[in-house]
Design an enzyme around this catalytic site. Structure first.
Site, PDB file in Angstrom:
ATOM      1  N   CYS A 331       0.834  -1.198   0.000  1.00 46.20           N
ATOM      2  CA  CYS A 331       0.000   0.000   0.000  1.00 46.20           C
ATOM      3  C   CYS A 331       0.875   1.256   0.000  1.00 46.20           C
ATOM      4  CB  CYS A 331      -0.963  -0.035   1.185  1.00 46.20           C
ATOM      5  SG  CYS A 331      -2.435   0.994   0.952  1.00 46.20           S
ATOM      6  N   HIS A 428      -3.602  -5.707   1.299  1.00 45.76           N
ATOM      7  CA  HIS A 428      -3.222  -6.015   2.680  1.00 45.76           C
ATOM      8  C   HIS A 428      -3.733  -7.397   3.062  1.00 45.76           C
ATOM      9  CE1 HIS A 428      -1.660  -2.159   4.081  1.00 45.76           C
ATOM     10  NE2 HIS A 428      -2.682  -1.544   3.527  1.00 45.76           N
TER      11      HIS A 428
END
Length: 484
Positions: A331, A428
């Site tokens: 991310c 994630h």
């Protein structure tokens, strides 16, 4: 039959409230009750994603798992995600409402209590008992006006309170008796008992201390809870809880970013016996013997990239790559690995365009709608299943995206450098997938043996056993009053 509710408040932050609620949820579930966790207001950058595309604190997601439920936005209706020292993004019932300065938030919480009570009563209509977790401490009298996190909520919902003190940090008698002293009479009367958490050693040595607290406050003791040594096996929510985890020969190094977010990616790796996870605090160099440097997510990518450079970690990362080392960015960490990050409207912090670390030939532009979703992917090599979640702003494009290593909902995801040693992804939670984690570690020359999901559930059962032994759960249930 009316639902019952009880609120677990603490004498301060990080005294173990979240874990006690999780353990109670599992214990009560095993007693045949339907249980839901609830935290009116949370502050954390380690958010969990719900099935309807909302965000809640990760502690409430763990508590939901303990209760046998899927996480829902009603379990944490107000989530504050700090972006700077004085400002935070506000998430209400799972959706972003905007960014507010701390002073502005404290002065004006218009509508937030209504949203909190709406979520609470929706849960109460569905379950036998609601376990409510406070935030911080009710003794912060400067925050009592307009409070929705502790006594303000307890008053509005008319629920009883159990107060938890933490003996590990010292001064637990003063913690609990001091809280009794500073509360006004109405708030004091809401507290129906206390418990002492994180005791080490012979419990009988604190008998006199426990009795002194009871005598000074008039509150009964519900127990003295010893340290739960397996707590590290459960996902951490607070950055204060993350820690290096010594293990085997595979060394994964993680720079501790100032606005590090969604660091639950580290938990499955730390559970592997052959893996050592080293969290490097500011002011220390990244060690040169790492198998992998993992750059985690961030709530403020450009700000944390500047922070990373201020520690000299950019030099360490580039040196690690020159030595043939592997690097993974997730991310915000993925965005940092690219050539540029452009945030013209300041959607992720301050507006600006900066150069990235340049290890991936990609460019990121912040903007557009925030993507918050549970996601299922597969690896391009090996076709391994990967379940995770996305929670990010911005789009990343460039030549290295042609070397994507995941397919997600029919599209390529992530980027890989030409030498194959630098990877980035917006997904994630990918390491929670046992097969993927085993394949990833095999590429680093190490074996995986943990069954992560089963291990979390085993630890929740052990935590429930621990509380059944040391906390008077029968009395707690008697104190949990039916809602009007």
């Amino acid at each position: 039959m009316a639902a019952r509710a009880i609120m677990i408040q603490g004498t301060g932050s990080n005294v173990g409230k979240s874990m006690i609620v999780a353990g109670l949820a599992r214990a009560l579930l095993r007693r045949g009750l339907s249980v839901a966790p609830f935290k009116p207001q949370n502050m954390s950058n380690n958010a969990a994603v719900t099935a309807d595309g909302g965000e809640i604190g990760r502690a409430q997601a763990l508590q939901a798992r303990a209760a046998g439920l899927a996480p829902h936005t009603d379990m944490n209706p107000v989530l504050l995600k700090p972006e700077t020292d004085t400002g935070a993004q506000i998430i209400v019932q799972g959706k972003r409402r905007g960014t507010r300065a701390a002073g502005s938030f404290m002065r004006d919480k218009a509508g937030l209590l209504d949203a909190v009570l709406e979520s609470f009563h929706r849960l109460a209509a569905q379950y036998d008992i609601i376990l409510i977790e406070g935030a911080g401490s009710p003794a912060e009298t400067n925050l009592r006006h307009g409070d929705i996190a502790n006594m303000g909520f307890a008053e509005a919902a008319d629920v009883p309170v159990i107060l938890i003190g933490d003996i590990h940090r010292g001064g637990v008698i003063a913690q609990i008796v001091g809280t009794h002293t500073v509360l006004d009479a109405a708030d004091r009367a809401r507290i129906r008992g206390f418990a002492v958490n994180r005791f080490r050693g012979d419990l009988s040595l604190f008998d006199n201390g426990r009795d002194d607290i009871a005598a000074r406050t008039g509150w009964p003791s519900l127990g003295v809870i010893p340290w739960f040594w397996e707590a590290w096996k459960l996902p951490a929510e607070d950055m204060m809880d993350i820690a290096s985890r010594p293990g085997g020969a595979c060394k994964i190094v993680v720079p501790q970013l100032e606005r590090m977010a969604n660091f639950d990616d580290l938990d499955p790796l730390a559970a592997e016996p052959e893996v050592s996870v080293e969290i490097v605090p500011p002011g220390r160099a990244l060690p040169g013997d790492a198998d992998l440097i993992l750059i985690p997510g961030s709530k403020s990518t450009i700000g944390d990239l500047a922070y990373l450079r201020a520690q000299g970690w950019d030099i360490d990362i580039l040196a690690h790559h020159r030595r043939g080392g592997h690097i993974l960015g997730l991310c915000g960490g993925y965005q940092m690995l690219g050539k540029t990050i452009d945030d013209p409207k300041g959607v992720d912090g301050r507006p600006g365009k900066v150069e990235g670390l340049g290890l991936l030939d990609v460019h990121t532009v912040m903007g557009g709608d925030k993507r918050v979703t549970l996601s299922s992917a597969r690896t391009i090599q090996g076709d391994l299943p990967v379940d995770g979640y996305e929670i990010h702003m911005g789009q990343t494009t460039g030549p290295d995206c042609a070397g994507a290593w995941l397919t997600l909902e029919g599209r390529d995801e992530g980027a890989v450098s030409a030498d194959g040693r630098v990877r980035g992804s917006y997904l994630h939670g990918l390491f929670t997938s046992d097969a993927f984690r085993a394949g990833f570690l095999a590429e680093l020359g190490h074996k995986a043996s943990a069954q992560y999901g089963a291990g979390v559930d085993d630890t929740l059962d052990a935590l429930a056993d621990h509380l059944e032994r040391y906390l008077d759960i029968d009395r707690l249930l008697q104190l949990a009053e039916p809602l009007a």
